[in-house]
Design a protein around this motif. Structure first.
Motif, PDB file in Angstrom:
ATOM      1  N   ALA A 138       0.853  -1.191   0.000  1.00 12.55           N
ATOM      2  CA  ALA A 138       0.000   0.000   0.000  1.00 12.55           C
ATOM      3  C   ALA A 138       0.886   1.236   0.000  1.00 12.55           C
ATOM      4  CB  ALA A 138      -0.911   0.003   1.224  1.00 12.55           C
ATOM      5  N   LEU A 139       0.552   2.191  -0.857  1.00 15.13           N
ATOM      6  CA  LEU A 139       1.306   3.435  -0.981  1.00 15.13           C
ATOM      7  C   LEU A 139       0.363   4.609  -0.764  1.00 15.13           C
ATOM      8  CD1 LEU A 139       3.278   2.575  -4.250  1.00 15.13           C
ATOM      9  CD2 LEU A 139       4.043   2.233  -1.894  1.00 15.13           C
ATOM     10  N   THR A 140       0.806   5.615  -0.013  1.00 19.14           N
ATOM     11  CA  THR A 140      -0.040   6.786   0.243  1.00 19.14           C
ATOM     12  C   THR A 140       0.272   7.948  -0.689  1.00 19.14           C
ATOM     13  OG1 THR A 140       1.473   7.794   1.855  1.00 19.14           O
ATOM     14  CG2 THR A 140      -0.101   6.155   2.700  1.00 19.14           C
ATOM     15  N   LEU A 141       1.429   7.921  -1.342  1.00 18.57           N
ATOM     16  CA  LEU A 141       1.889   9.055  -2.169  1.00 18.57           C
ATOM     17  C   LEU A 141       1.836  10.348  -1.364  1.00 18.57           C
ATOM     18  CD1 LEU A 141       0.348   8.285  -5.669  1.00 18.57           C
ATOM     19  CD2 LEU A 141       2.368   7.307  -4.558  1.00 18.57           C
ATOM     20  N   ARG A 142       2.247  10.239  -0.095  1.00 18.90           N
ATOM     21  CA  ARG A 142       2.284  11.426   0.774  1.00 18.90           C
ATOM     22  C   ARG A 142       3.140  12.506   0.129  1.00 18.90           C
ATOM     23  NH1 ARG A 142       4.870  12.219   6.407  1.00 18.90           N
ATOM     24  NH2 ARG A 142       6.045  10.311   5.979  1.00 18.90           N
ATOM     25  N   TYR A 143       4.219  12.091  -0.509  1.00 19.96           N
ATOM     26  CA  TYR A 143       5.030  12.999  -1.315  1.00 19.96           C
ATOM     27  C   TYR A 143       4.804  12.632  -2.779  1.00 19.96           C
ATOM     28  CZ  TYR A 143       7.256  13.879   3.150  1.00 19.96           C
ATOM     29  OH  TYR A 143       7.482  14.198   4.468  1.00 19.96           O
ATOM     30  N   ASP A 144       4.198  13.554  -3.498  1.00 20.79           N
ATOM     31  CA  ASP A 144       3.826  13.295  -4.892  1.00 20.79           C
ATOM     32  C   ASP A 144       5.033  13.555  -5.792  1.00 20.79           C
ATOM     33  OD1 ASP A 144       2.539  12.935  -7.276  1.00 20.79           O
ATOM     34  OD2 ASP A 144       1.303  14.743  -7.146  1.00 20.79           O
ATOM     35  N   ARG A 145       6.007  12.639  -5.693  1.00 23.50           N
ATOM     36  CA  ARG A 145       7.228  12.768  -6.478  1.00 23.50           C
ATOM     37  C   ARG A 145       7.595  11.420  -7.078  1.00 23.50           C
ATOM     38  NH1 ARG A 145      10.330  14.909  -1.784  1.00 23.50           N
ATOM     39  NH2 ARG A 145      11.583  13.048  -2.221  1.00 23.50           N
ATOM     40  N   VAL A 146       8.192  11.449  -8.262  1.00 24.27           N
ATOM     41  CA  VAL A 146       8.575  10.215  -8.944  1.00 24.27           C
ATOM     42  C   VAL A 146       9.613   9.449  -8.140  1.00 24.27           C
ATOM     43  CG1 VAL A 146       9.719   9.286 -11.002  1.00 24.27           C
ATOM     44  CG2 VAL A 146       7.982  11.072 -11.236  1.00 24.27           C
ATOM     45  N   ASP A 147      10.636  10.137  -7.634  1.00 23.72           N
ATOM     46  CA  ASP A 147      11.680   9.430  -6.877  1.00 23.72           C
ATOM     47  C   ASP A 147      11.122   8.784  -5.628  1.00 23.72           C
ATOM     48  OD1 ASP A 147      11.350  12.072  -5.748  1.00 23.72           O
ATOM     49  OD2 ASP A 147      13.199  11.734  -4.618  1.00 23.72           O
ATOM     50  N   SER A 148      10.207   9.471  -4.941  1.00 23.59           N
ATOM     51  CA  SER A 148       9.608   8.934  -3.719  1.00 23.59           C
ATOM     52  C   SER A 148       8.771   7.696  -4.012  1.00 23.59           C
ATOM     53  CB  SER A 148       8.748  10.010  -3.037  1.00 23.59           C
ATOM     54  OG  SER A 148       8.130   9.496  -1.883  1.00 23.59           O
ATOM     55  N   PHE A 149       7.996   7.737  -5.096  1.00 22.14           N
ATOM     56  CA  PHE A 149       7.174   6.589  -5.467  1.00 22.14           C
ATOM     57  C   PHE A 149       8.028   5.343  -5.645  1.00 22.14           C
ATOM     58  CE2 PHE A 149       5.706   3.742  -8.823  1.00 22.14           C
ATOM     59  CZ  PHE A 149       4.446   3.389  -8.363  1.00 22.14           C
ATOM     60  N   TRP A 150       9.109   5.465  -6.418  1.00 25.54           N
ATOM     61  CA  TRP A 150       9.892   4.275  -6.744  1.00 25.54           C
ATOM     62  C   TRP A 150      10.684   3.764  -5.551  1.00 25.54           C
ATOM     63  CZ3 TRP A 150       9.026   1.308 -10.764  1.00 25.54           C
ATOM     64  CH2 TRP A 150       8.288   1.844 -11.819  1.00 25.54           C
ATOM     65  N   PHE A 151      11.198   4.656  -4.726  1.00 22.17           N
ATOM     66  CA  PHE A 151      11.933   4.174  -3.557  1.00 22.17           C
ATOM     67  C   PHE A 151      10.982   3.494  -2.563  1.00 22.17           C
ATOM     68  CE2 PHE A 151      13.745   4.352   0.667  1.00 22.17           C
ATOM     69  CZ  PHE A 151      15.005   3.816   0.448  1.00 22.17           C
ATOM     70  N   THR A 152       9.809   4.099  -2.316  1.00 25.25           N
ATOM     71  CA  THR A 152       8.855   3.502  -1.374  1.00 25.25           C
ATOM     72  C   THR A 152       8.388   2.144  -1.878  1.00 25.25           C
ATOM     73  OG1 THR A 152       8.109   5.726  -0.760  1.00 25.25           O
ATOM     74  CG2 THR A 152       6.727   3.883  -0.079  1.00 25.25           C
ATOM     75  N   LEU A 153       8.081   2.057  -3.172  1.00 20.69           N
ATOM     76  CA  LEU A 153       7.648   0.784  -3.748  1.00 20.69           C
ATOM     77  C   LEU A 153       8.726  -0.284  -3.542  1.00 20.69           C
ATOM     78  CD1 LEU A 153       5.596  -0.805  -5.502  1.00 20.69           C
ATOM     79  CD2 LEU A 153       6.893  -0.025  -7.502  1.00 20.69           C
ATOM     80  N   MET A 154       9.972   0.020  -3.834  1.00 19.30           N
ATOM     81  CA  MET A 154      11.051  -0.951  -3.690  1.00 19.30           C
ATOM     82  C   MET A 154      11.285  -1.305  -2.226  1.00 19.30           C
ATOM     83  SD  MET A 154      12.079  -1.851  -6.661  1.00 19.30           S
ATOM     84  CE  MET A 154      12.227  -1.341  -8.371  1.00 19.30           C
ATOM     85  N   HIS A 155      11.130  -0.335  -1.350  1.00 21.41           N
ATOM     86  CA  HIS A 155      11.302  -0.587   0.086  1.00 21.41           C
ATOM     87  C   HIS A 155      10.271  -1.603   0.587  1.00 21.41           C
ATOM     88  CE1 HIS A 155      12.539   0.621   4.221  1.00 21.41           C
ATOM     89  NE2 HIS A 155      11.289   0.292   4.504  1.00 21.41           N
ATOM     90  N   GLU A 156       9.022  -1.425   0.178  1.00 23.39           N
ATOM     91  CA  GLU A 156       7.976  -2.363   0.628  1.00 23.39           C
ATOM     92  C   GLU A 156       8.161  -3.736  -0.030  1.00 23.39           C
ATOM     93  OE1 GLU A 156       6.576  -1.395   3.125  1.00 23.39           O
ATOM     94  OE2 GLU A 156       6.871   0.766   2.917  1.00 23.39           O
ATOM     95  N   LEU A 157       8.619  -3.756  -1.281  1.00 23.66           N
ATOM     96  CA  LEU A 157       8.916  -5.041  -1.918  1.00 23.66           C
ATOM     97  C   LEU A 157      10.049  -5.760  -1.182  1.00 23.66           C
ATOM     98  CD1 LEU A 157       8.667  -4.075  -5.687  1.00 23.66           C
ATOM     99  CD2 LEU A 157       7.274  -5.790  -4.519  1.00 23.66           C
ATOM    100  N   ALA A 158      11.016  -4.994  -0.675  1.00 22.59           N
ATOM    101  CA  ALA A 158      12.098  -5.600   0.101  1.00 22.59           C
ATOM    102  C   ALA A 158      11.548  -6.268   1.352  1.00 22.59           C
ATOM    103  CB  ALA A 158      13.128  -4.532   0.477  1.00 22.59           C
ATOM    104  N   HIS A 159      10.554  -5.646   2.005  1.00 23.78           N
ATOM    105  CA  HIS A 159       9.941  -6.280   3.179  1.00 23.78           C
ATOM    106  C   HIS A 159       9.269  -7.602   2.803  1.00 23.78           C
ATOM    107  CE1 HIS A 159      10.854  -3.366   6.182  1.00 23.78           C
ATOM    108  NE2 HIS A 159      10.086  -2.400   5.696  1.00 23.78           N
ATOM    109  N   ILE A 160       8.583  -7.622   1.649  1.00 30.45           N
ATOM    110  CA  ILE A 160       7.947  -8.874   1.217  1.00 30.45           C
ATOM    111  C   ILE A 160       8.994  -9.952   0.977  1.00 30.45           C
ATOM    112  CG2 ILE A 160       6.685  -9.971  -0.679  1.00 30.45           C
ATOM    113  CD1 ILE A 160       5.014  -7.466  -0.939  1.00 30.45           C
TER     114      ILE A 160
END
Length: 401
Positions: A276-298
């Motif tokens: 789940a992503l909130t896009l609290r920061y509406d930035r391209v770099d933030s989206f991709w880092f957060t996505l990869m971070h959560e995938l790392a947890h999985i």
């Protein structure tokens, strides 16, 4: 036997079968696992009525056995799984799983009837205070639709149906943070947090993923491939479909006030993890880092059903080895260390250096610009390159107003 336990003879018979099932460690969803859960409930019900004494707390029972046998937390690793899990179990932050109960019962001879008791985490009330849910905000955002007389109904009549729509979510477990790992140094509104989790799982249930996730499907190479989708015109949507094809939900929903969330990784069941992503920061770099971070947890940390990681990525991860590991994994998936070390972007604070490395890796320049901001600790650097206001537009179904 599947009826109510009425006497000591019934109880002894159920305990024999219960311990036999624990030894077999049945997989979730099987008839044996359902039988195990039923017998556990029967035993708890009988013990609560038949015994006048308060049975030992399962964690206290483990600690007592450790004292008896002069065991250290390290000695529990074969039974619980890892040093971090041992720490969380002994502190009451992680519940005992069936496999842990079986191992502790067999290896340390702690009675299963003690280990199967549910422990209420410290500081957690048994009663849900329905008035504390942000109901008005949930209605305003369209999470709950109220019509006619329902609009004046009390929260305790409205909210149970909303929580139930999340499927396997147990509101009390989320409120108590059992089996949850929350990265946040700020005071979080637990009721808003619970409502957001329920909303995320409700959306996941509305658009089920047909593919079953296979543990091991994620790899560094595959996430490097995913990172290259960032350069696509519809990168965030392409990434969501890429992960759906692997059996992973990606849900976007804004965070409620006082939750400070960027993302979450939720193991609803072994077949369909949720990001789940909130896009609290509406930035391209933030989206991709957060996505990869959560995938790392999985990939690295989610092992059991109901395991959950919630992240406020503004918070430094230095004190948490799992968060540091997820950060390193995400960074490596986006920009491999060897490529970064050889690049001009490591030394020059210029847009040309960012674009050169991005072209070399086949990724969006915003990802390199974000890395440069972080490395140089200069968050005004390359502001025009990080993709401000370029992600939420892909998700118009979310009420961003």
């Amino acid at each position: 036997m599947s009826k109510v336990i009425k006497n000591e003879e019934d109880y002894e018979g159920v305990m024999v079968e219960l311990e036999s099932l624990l030894d077999r460690n049945p997989a979730p969803g099987t008839s044996d696992n359902e039988r195990l859960e039923l017998l556990t409930l029967l035993v708890r019900d009988y013990e609560s009525k038949a015994f006048q004494f308060v049975p030992p707390d399962p964690i206290e029972a483990i600690k007592f056995r450790m004292e008896q046998q002069s065991l250290t937390p390290r000695d529990l690793i074969p039974y619980v799984g890892s040093r971090s899990k041992v720490s969380e179990v002994l502190s009451g932050k992680r519940p005992l799983t069936i496999s842990m109960i079986r191992a502790l019962n067999s290896g340390l001879r702690i009675p299963a009837s003690i280990l199967i008791q549910e422990k209420t985490p410290d500081g957690c009330d048994d009663v849900i205070d329905w008035e504390r849910f942000p109901l008005k905000q949930m209605v305003d955002w369209g999470w709950i639709n109220l019509h006619g007389s329902a609009s004046s109904a009390p929260p305790e009549q409205i909210l149970p149906a909303f929580l139930a729509s999340a499927g396997s979510l147990r509101a009390q477990a989320v409120l108590c943070r059992s089996s949850s790992h929350v990265r946040s140094a700020r005071t979080m509104d637990d009721y808003a947090f619970t409502a957001w989790v329920a909303r995320v799982l409700h959306l996941a249930n509305k658009s089920p993923v047909k593919t079953k996730y296979k543990p091991g499907a994620l790899s560094s190479k595959l996430l490097n491939e995913l990172a290259r989708l960032s350069k696509s015109e519809n990168g965030p949507l392409d990434a969501r479909q890429f992960l759906r094809d692997l059996g992973i939900h990606v849900i976007v929903e804004r965070h409620l006030p006082h939750t400070y969330l960027d993302g979450a990784a939720i193991m609803v069941d072994r077949q369909h993890p949720v990001i789940a992503l909130t896009l609290r920061y509406d930035r391209v770099d933030s989206f991709w880092f957060t996505l990869m971070h959560e995938l790392a947890h999985i990939l690295l940390h989610l092992e059991n059903e109901d395991d959950v990681y919630y992240d406020d990525l503004d918070i430094d991860a230095e004190d948490d080895p799992r968060e540091r590991e997820a950060n390193r994994f995400a960074g490596e998936a986006l920009i491999p260390t060897d490529a970064w070390d050889k690049s001009l972007a490591k030394h020059l604070r210029s847009p040309q250096a960012a674009e050169h490395l991005a072209n070399q890796l086949g990724i969006h320049p915003a990802i390199v610009a974000g890395r440069m901001q972080h490395e140089f600790k200069a968050y005004q650097l390359l502001r025009n390159l990080v993709g401000n206001r370029q992600v939420r537009k892909f998700f118009p179904e979310v009420n961003w107003s």
